[in-house]
Design a protein around this motif. Structure first.
Motif, PDB file in Angstrom:
ATOM      1  N   LEU A   1      31.047  35.322  31.955  1.00  0.00           N
ATOM      2  CA  LEU A   1      31.783  35.226  30.695  1.00  0.00           C
ATOM      3  C   LEU A   1      32.681  33.995  30.702  1.00  0.00           C
ATOM      4  O   LEU A   1      32.672  33.199  29.754  1.00  0.00           O
ATOM      5  N   LEU A   2      33.451  33.826  31.767  1.00  0.00           N
ATOM      6  CA  LEU A   2      34.379  32.692  31.840  1.00  0.00           C
ATOM      7  C   LEU A   2      33.621  31.373  31.729  1.00  0.00           C
ATOM      8  O   LEU A   2      34.041  30.457  31.024  1.00  0.00           O
ATOM      9  N   ALA A   3      32.492  31.281  32.424  1.00  0.00           N
ATOM     10  CA  ALA A   3      31.747  30.023  32.421  1.00  0.00           C
ATOM     11  C   ALA A   3      31.095  29.770  31.061  1.00  0.00           C
ATOM     12  O   ALA A   3      31.214  28.679  30.501  1.00  0.00           O
ATOM     13  N   LEU A   4      30.420  30.797  30.519  1.00  0.00           N
ATOM     14  CA  LEU A   4      29.685  30.591  29.273  1.00  0.00           C
ATOM     15  C   LEU A   4      30.623  30.382  28.093  1.00  0.00           C
ATOM     16  O   LEU A   4      30.439  29.448  27.317  1.00  0.00           O
ATOM     17  N   ALA A   5      31.634  31.258  27.972  1.00  0.00           N
ATOM     18  CA  ALA A   5      32.575  31.093  26.870  1.00  0.00           C
ATOM     19  C   ALA A   5      33.315  29.772  27.051  1.00  0.00           C
ATOM     20  O   ALA A   5      33.605  29.079  26.072  1.00  0.00           O
ATOM     21  N   GLY A   6      33.588  29.415  28.293  1.00  0.00           N
ATOM     22  CA  GLY A   6      34.265  28.154  28.557  1.00  0.00           C
ATOM     23  C   GLY A   6      33.482  26.988  27.993  1.00  0.00           C
ATOM     24  O   GLY A   6      34.009  26.170  27.241  1.00  0.00           O
ATOM     25  N   ILE A   7      32.189  26.944  28.298  1.00  0.00           N
ATOM     26  CA  ILE A   7      31.392  25.796  27.857  1.00  0.00           C
ATOM     27  C   ILE A   7      31.120  25.873  26.357  1.00  0.00           C
ATOM     28  O   ILE A   7      31.143  24.866  25.651  1.00  0.00           O
TER      29      ILE A   7
ATOM     30  N   MET B   1      54.703  31.198  23.761  1.00  0.00           N
ATOM     31  CA  MET B   1      54.464  32.076  22.625  1.00  0.00           C
ATOM     32  C   MET B   1      55.782  32.599  22.064  1.00  0.00           C
ATOM     33  O   MET B   1      56.741  32.797  22.799  1.00  0.00           O
ATOM     34  N   PRO B   2      55.830  32.811  20.719  1.00  0.00           N
ATOM     35  CA  PRO B   2      57.054  33.393  20.153  1.00  0.00           C
ATOM     36  C   PRO B   2      57.267  34.787  20.710  1.00  0.00           C
ATOM     37  O   PRO B   2      56.346  35.411  21.236  1.00  0.00           O
ATOM     38  N   GLU B   3      58.484  35.248  20.591  1.00  0.00           N
ATOM     39  CA  GLU B   3      58.825  36.533  21.180  1.00  0.00           C
ATOM     40  C   GLU B   3      57.934  37.658  20.671  1.00  0.00           C
ATOM     41  O   GLU B   3      57.580  37.702  19.499  1.00  0.00           O
ATOM     42  N   GLY B   4      57.580  38.553  21.542  1.00  0.00           N
ATOM     43  CA  GLY B   4      56.808  39.714  21.122  1.00  0.00           C
ATOM     44  C   GLY B   4      55.306  39.486  21.158  1.00  0.00           C
ATOM     45  O   GLY B   4      54.543  40.430  21.177  1.00  0.00           O
ATOM     46  N   VAL B   5      54.884  38.219  21.170  1.00  0.00           N
ATOM     47  CA  VAL B   5      53.448  37.951  21.235  1.00  0.00           C
ATOM     48  C   VAL B   5      53.040  37.855  22.702  1.00  0.00           C
ATOM     49  O   VAL B   5      53.557  37.027  23.435  1.00  0.00           O
ATOM     50  N   THR B   6      52.157  38.713  23.127  1.00  0.00           N
ATOM     51  CA  THR B   6      51.657  38.572  24.492  1.00  0.00           C
ATOM     52  C   THR B   6      50.167  38.284  24.422  1.00  0.00           C
ATOM     53  O   THR B   6      49.461  38.832  23.578  1.00  0.00           O
ATOM     54  N   VAL B   7      49.732  37.404  25.293  1.00  0.00           N
ATOM     55  CA  VAL B   7      48.311  37.072  25.340  1.00  0.00           C
ATOM     56  C   VAL B   7      47.761  37.586  26.651  1.00  0.00           C
ATOM     57  O   VAL B   7      48.351  37.426  27.714  1.00  0.00           O
ATOM     58  N   ASP B   8      46.621  38.262  26.491  1.00  0.00           N
ATOM     59  CA  ASP B   8      45.861  38.798  27.602  1.00  0.00           C
ATOM     60  C   ASP B   8      45.733  37.795  28.756  1.00  0.00           C
ATOM     61  O   ASP B   8      45.520  36.622  28.537  1.00  0.00           O
ATOM     62  N   LYS B   9      45.832  38.311  30.006  1.00  0.00           N
ATOM     63  CA  LYS B   9      45.703  37.436  31.173  1.00  0.00           C
ATOM     64  C   LYS B   9      44.335  36.757  31.211  1.00  0.00           C
ATOM     65  O   LYS B   9      44.225  35.561  31.502  1.00  0.00           O
ATOM     66  N   LEU B  10      43.301  37.533  30.873  1.00  0.00           N
ATOM     67  CA  LEU B  10      41.939  36.987  30.882  1.00  0.00           C
ATOM     68  C   LEU B  10      41.821  35.865  29.866  1.00  0.00           C
ATOM     69  O   LEU B  10      41.288  34.793  30.146  1.00  0.00           O
ATOM     70  N   LEU B  11      42.374  36.104  28.654  1.00  0.00           N
ATOM     71  CA  LEU B  11      42.281  35.095  27.605  1.00  0.00           C
ATOM     72  C   LEU B  11      43.035  33.838  28.005  1.00  0.00           C
ATOM     73  O   LEU B  11      42.595  32.713  27.751  1.00  0.00           O
ATOM     74  N   ARG B  12      44.186  34.018  28.683  1.00  0.00           N
ATOM     75  CA  ARG B  12      44.971  32.846  29.102  1.00  0.00           C
ATOM     76  C   ARG B  12      44.167  31.982  30.066  1.00  0.00           C
ATOM     77  O   ARG B  12      44.081  30.766  29.916  1.00  0.00           O
ATOM     78  N   ALA B  13      43.547  32.642  31.063  1.00  0.00           N
ATOM     79  CA  ALA B  13      42.743  31.870  32.017  1.00  0.00           C
ATOM     80  C   ALA B  13      41.564  31.220  31.296  1.00  0.00           C
ATOM     81  O   ALA B  13      41.207  30.072  31.566  1.00  0.00           O
TER      82      ALA B  13
ATOM     83  N   VAL C   1      39.821  31.279  39.382  1.00  0.00           N
ATOM     84  CA  VAL C   1      40.706  32.248  38.716  1.00  0.00           C
ATOM     85  C   VAL C   1      41.204  33.287  39.709  1.00  0.00           C
ATOM     86  O   VAL C   1      42.160  34.005  39.425  1.00  0.00           O
ATOM     87  N   THR C   2      40.582  33.344  40.870  1.00  0.00           N
ATOM     88  CA  THR C   2      41.072  34.273  41.887  1.00  0.00           C
ATOM     89  C   THR C   2      42.526  33.931  42.258  1.00  0.00           C
ATOM     90  O   THR C   2      43.312  34.799  42.617  1.00  0.00           O
ATOM     91  N   ILE C   3      42.894  32.633  42.099  1.00  0.00           N
ATOM     92  CA  ILE C   3      44.243  32.201  42.456  1.00  0.00           C
ATOM     93  C   ILE C   3      45.276  32.758  41.470  1.00  0.00           C
ATOM     94  O   ILE C   3      46.415  33.014  41.839  1.00  0.00           O
ATOM     95  N   VAL C   4      44.871  32.944  40.199  1.00  0.00           N
ATOM     96  CA  VAL C   4      45.820  33.531  39.249  1.00  0.00           C
ATOM     97  C   VAL C   4      45.580  35.025  39.073  1.00  0.00           C
ATOM     98  O   VAL C   4      46.097  35.642  38.137  1.00  0.00           O
ATOM     99  N   GLY C   5      44.777  35.611  39.984  1.00  0.00           N
ATOM    100  CA  GLY C   5      44.702  37.070  40.029  1.00  0.00           C
ATOM    101  C   GLY C   5      43.722  37.723  39.083  1.00  0.00           C
ATOM    102  O   GLY C   5      43.901  38.882  38.713  1.00  0.00           O
ATOM    103  N   LEU C   6      42.670  37.012  38.674  1.00  0.00           N
ATOM    104  CA  LEU C   6      41.626  37.671  37.887  1.00  0.00           C
ATOM    105  C   LEU C   6      40.540  38.157  38.838  1.00  0.00           C
ATOM    106  O   LEU C   6      40.333  37.577  39.893  1.00  0.00           O
ATOM    107  N   PHE C   7      39.803  39.172  38.402  1.00  0.00           N
ATOM    108  CA  PHE C   7      38.857  39.814  39.298  1.00  0.00           C
ATOM    109  C   PHE C   7      37.447  39.288  39.105  1.00  0.00           C
ATOM    110  O   PHE C   7      36.548  40.041  38.767  1.00  0.00           O
ATOM    111  N   ASP C   8      37.215  38.015  39.334  1.00  0.00           N
ATOM    112  CA  ASP C   8      35.871  37.482  39.163  1.00  0.00           C
ATOM    113  C   ASP C   8      35.016  37.846  40.367  1.00  0.00           C
ATOM    114  O   ASP C   8      35.448  38.618  41.236  1.00  0.00           O
ATOM    115  N   LEU C   9      33.801  37.282  40.423  1.00  0.00           N
ATOM    116  CA  LEU C   9      32.868  37.641  41.501  1.00  0.00           C
ATOM    117  C   LEU C   9      33.485  37.419  42.889  1.00  0.00           C
ATOM    118  O   LEU C   9      33.437  38.298  43.751  1.00  0.00           O
ATOM    119  N   LEU C  10      34.115  36.248  43.077  1.00  0.00           N
ATOM    120  CA  LEU C  10      34.651  35.934  44.402  1.00  0.00           C
ATOM    121  C   LEU C  10      35.798  36.886  44.772  1.00  0.00           C
ATOM    122  O   LEU C  10      35.869  37.373  45.901  1.00  0.00           O
TER     123      LEU C  10
END
Lengths: 381, 376
Positions: B174-180, B232-244, B316-325
């Motif tokens: 997902l990260l690779a395909l959506a990224g490209i 982001m303005p106050e109260g708006v939180t963005v998903d960790k996955l979306l941020r990466a 993304v393993t460095i920022v704590g996402l659970f990818d394959l590695l």
């Protein structure tokens, strides 16, 4: 409407819109950030650089302790990044060149082995390779059962120990004569080239230059009485004492970066050599040049032209990839900046400093390689 | 090696000077000998190299095969593995679901599995040039919808699964395909901007591209994970996955923009001038004349960029996402299994390698196919 049909007017309008858009987005982000920081009670500005860091760094090229400032800690991180990148660039260039030439070897087995290396190394993420290297090094036996592949060299889970040379003040003389030899070789090469251009008499600049440099250095070494004292690591208690130590983290990062980047450099060297038309070699041979002369005077100068630009990006990649060190705990710039961010909460400044440092290194490497590229580039009419 | 008492004429026949190759069409062993002579034993230096390589292979290959196959432990638990001398593939058998799907709820693993297979199927179909038409775009829209439903759930009686639980191979893909996919349009805008006549537009694009290309992806990911919440303005939180994901998109776009720029530069000047002479506007010229030709050239470098994005997602393993590695690393959290880390990493490396190798071969073939029309 007539005004909008004017090309100049439209150009200015679009640019004003772009500036306004960029400024608006920037202002929005900055004001949000300032609000958020104020709300969380996080300080802004670079004053934190002068405050006491309070954390230790496992390896450092300069004197550093937890009582030093954040600024000094970041310098330690930067030096660690530069250290591993520089050594990595040199090693990766050497290994990559050998593998690249090996891929073109007429020997089928050599070419195949080189291909296996390149295809294997390039298609596996660097981070995974780093994990493997780090895992392998930390799974080595403890110092008491250290592996000793050569006398004086010890592989342990606490790092790699090799003998070091005891520094002797008289070595300054040797270093000075090495420098003098280099300067002399440079001047001699210039003189030789001028004479060659003027009279057509060739001058063996490489041979004479190497001889001069090595000869002067050796002579100086003998003159000061050749005081060579090797400090060999010795087991005392639970760990080795003395000698030069490469920490497991450093060794893993260096091995990973070198082996990964060498795969890419090999491909660059190979395509550079292939880019030199076959007719060039054949023409040079028919002129009566020797194989070595053909390589040195005809093939390499043309291949370098193709090789230098992509090589520059590989050097940049290696330097940037050294930031993966943070994943296995080598205290590079990113790792130190990360610790500083966690302690102070000043994420914006921390990330900005790290990015600015990498940008500076990247620009410096590009500038150097561009200068070198201009030297080897084809001078067209 | 000639004896003095042997008749010299016979020796000359047996030992001709220089290499003699068997005539073409000669049967098996002789031909192999001739080949070996030419490619392995033609000069003393090559003989030495060949022997060195053979020695190296002799020292490494049999122990490696013994470890990986003959002495390997295919089933069992850590205790039986510790007794065996070979690899412990039982680890992969035991933990492969954690490695492949990360923290995704165990009972729901069929959902990411179907989504991944669907994605791979779509990629396989899309790689064939005979399917490159409008229907394929529609198929992608449908496939992405199905995959999104499968992964998120919450409709059709599927249990909703939060993105923090997504992981493993589906997340990497997902990260690779959506990224490209998202970086691509952005990179076209950046590349056009870099070649624009308007100095301000050019400066903004050059600044962005060079800034991003000058810093490591790790720092961009750090920015996405620690600085982005502050933006982001106050109260708006963005998903960790979306941020990466945003970090990867911004990073990839800068590199892709340079590839697109290469394509734009390869279009002959005459094409631009002809379009101008026809009275086309800038956008008509760009969309109708320049991009269709430029993007064709850009497809192979784009596949190459996709390969490096695919490998880079492991960061993304460095920022704590659970990818394959990360998932593979997590499977080693159990101290009982930890000594067999090599096996786990080999499993991950094989997956990454297969994807990257297939894609690089594909890109080479595509390059040849696409250039076939222009080759003289």
């Amino acid at each position: 409407m007539r005004l909008f049909n004017n090309r100049r007017f439209r150009a200015i309008l679009y640019q004003v819109l772009v500036i306004a858009g960029t400024v608006a987005v920037g202002f929005y982000l900055v004001s949000n950030t300032l609000d958020n920081l104020a709300q969380r009670g996080i300080a802004t500005g670079l004053t934190f650089l002068g405050r006491e860091a309070g954390f230790d760094i496992s390896e450092s090229l300069i004197d550093y302790s937890a009582a030093d400032t954040y600024g000094e800690a970041l310098v330690v991180g930067l030096l660690n990044t530069l250290k591993v990148s520089l050594i990595g660039i040199v090693l990766a260039s050497l290994i990559g060149t050998v593998i690249g030439i090996a891929r073109l070897s007429s020997n089928w087995l050599v070419a195949r082995l080189a291909t296996v290396y390149v295809e294997g190394v390039r298609n596996i993420p660097l981070l995974l390779q780093l994990f493997v290297w780090y895992g392998v090094i930390t799974a080595l036996p403890s110092p008491r059962q250290a592996l000793a592949p050569m006398p004086g060299v010890f592989l342990t889970n606490r790092g790699l120990r090799i003998p070091s040379i005891d520094w002797n003040p008289a070595y300054w003389v040797v270093l000075a004569s090495l420098f003098a030899g280099l300067v002399g070789a440079f001047l001699m090469a210039r003189w030789g080239r001028r004479r060659h251009e003027a009279t057509g008499q060739p001058f063996p600049a490489v041979l004479a230059g190497t001889g001069l440099t090595l000869g002067l250095t050796l002579a100086a070494f003998v003159l000061i009485g050749a005081p060579l004292a090797l400090e060999v690591p010795e087991l005392s208690g639970f760990n080795f004492q003395g000698g030069l130590v490469l920490s497991p983290e450093f060794a893993a990062v260096l091995a990973g970066l070198t082996i990964y980047t060498a795969g890419f450099i090999a491909e660059i060297v190979r395509s550079g050599i292939l880019a030199v038309a076959r007719g060039q070699t054949e023409a040079a041979l028919s002129l009566g040049l020797t194989r070595l002369q053909v390589l040195r005077l005809v093939v390499l100068p043309q291949a370098l032209r193709v090789i230098v630009p992509p090589m520059t990006s590989q050097y940049l990649n290696l330097t940037k990839n050294s930031s993966l060190a943070v994943a296995i705990g080598y205290p590079d710039l990113i790792s130190v900046a990360n610790t500083a961010i966690n302690q102070t909460g000043q994420a914006v400044e921390g990330v900005a400093i790290a990015m600015a440092a990498y940008l500076t290194i990247s620009l410096a490497i590009s500038a150097f390689m561009n200068w070198y590229n201009r030297k080897v580039a084809l001078v067209s009419r | 090696m000639r004896n003095d008492d042997e008749p010299s004429a016979a020796a000359d026949v047996e030992e001709p000077s220089g290499a003699v190759y068997p005539p073409p069409g000669e049967a098996g062993p002789m031909r192999l000998m001739g080949w070996a002579r030419r490619r392995l034993f033609n000069t003393p230096a090559n003989i030495a190299l060949t022997l060195l390589c053979l020695w190296f292979l002799w020292e490494t290959v049999p122990p490696l095969l013994g470890w990986a196959l003959f002495n390997a432990q295919w089933t069992g638990d850590p205790t039986t593995c510790r007794e065996a001398t070979g690899a412990c593939w039982a680890l992969v058998g035991e933990k492969h679901r954690l490695m492949l799907f990360g923290l995704y709820p165990y009972d729901e693993h069929w959902r990411p599995l179907i989504a991944t297979l669907l994605l791979l199927g779509m990629l396989g179909v899309s790689s064939q040039r005979r399917f490159w038409h409008r229907g394929l775009a529609l198929a992608w829209v449908a496939a992405v919808t199905v995959m999104a439903v499968l992964m998120w759930g919450g409709v059709l009686g599927l249990r909703p699964v939060d993105t923090t639980l997504w992981g493993g191979l589906p997340l990497t893909l997902l990260l690779a395909l959506a990224g490209i996919a998202v970086a691509f349009p952005l990179s076209i805008v950046l590349a056009l901007g870099r070649r624009s006549d308007l100095p301000v537009v050019r400066a903004v694009c050059v600044g962005y591209i060079e800034l991003i290309r000058g810093v490591p992806l790790v720092s961009v990911l750090f920015m996405a994970s620690v600085m982005f919440p502050l933006f982001m303005p106050e109260g708006v939180t963005v998903d960790k996955l979306l941020r990466a994901q945003i970090g990867i998109i911004l990073f990839t776009a800068a590199y892709l923009a340079e590839a697109v720029r290469g394509g734009l530069q390869a279009i002959p000047r005459g094409q631009y001038e002809a379009a101008d002479a026809m009275g086309l506007s800038y956008w008509q010229k760009t969309v109708l004349i320049v991009l269709p030709q430029a993007l064709r050239i850009v497809i192979p470098p784009m596949v190459n960029q996709f390969i490096s994005t695919f490998k880079d997602t492991s960061l993304v393993t460095i920022v704590g996402l659970f990818d394959l590695l990360t998932s593979v690393k997590a499977s080693l959290a159990d101290p009982e299994w930890r000594p067999f880390f090599i096996e786990a990493y080999v499993f991950a490396a094989l997956i990454y390698w297969c994807f990257c190798f297939l894609m690089s071969r594909y890109s080479q073939r595509l390059e040849e196919d696409l250039m076939a029309g222009t080759r003289r």
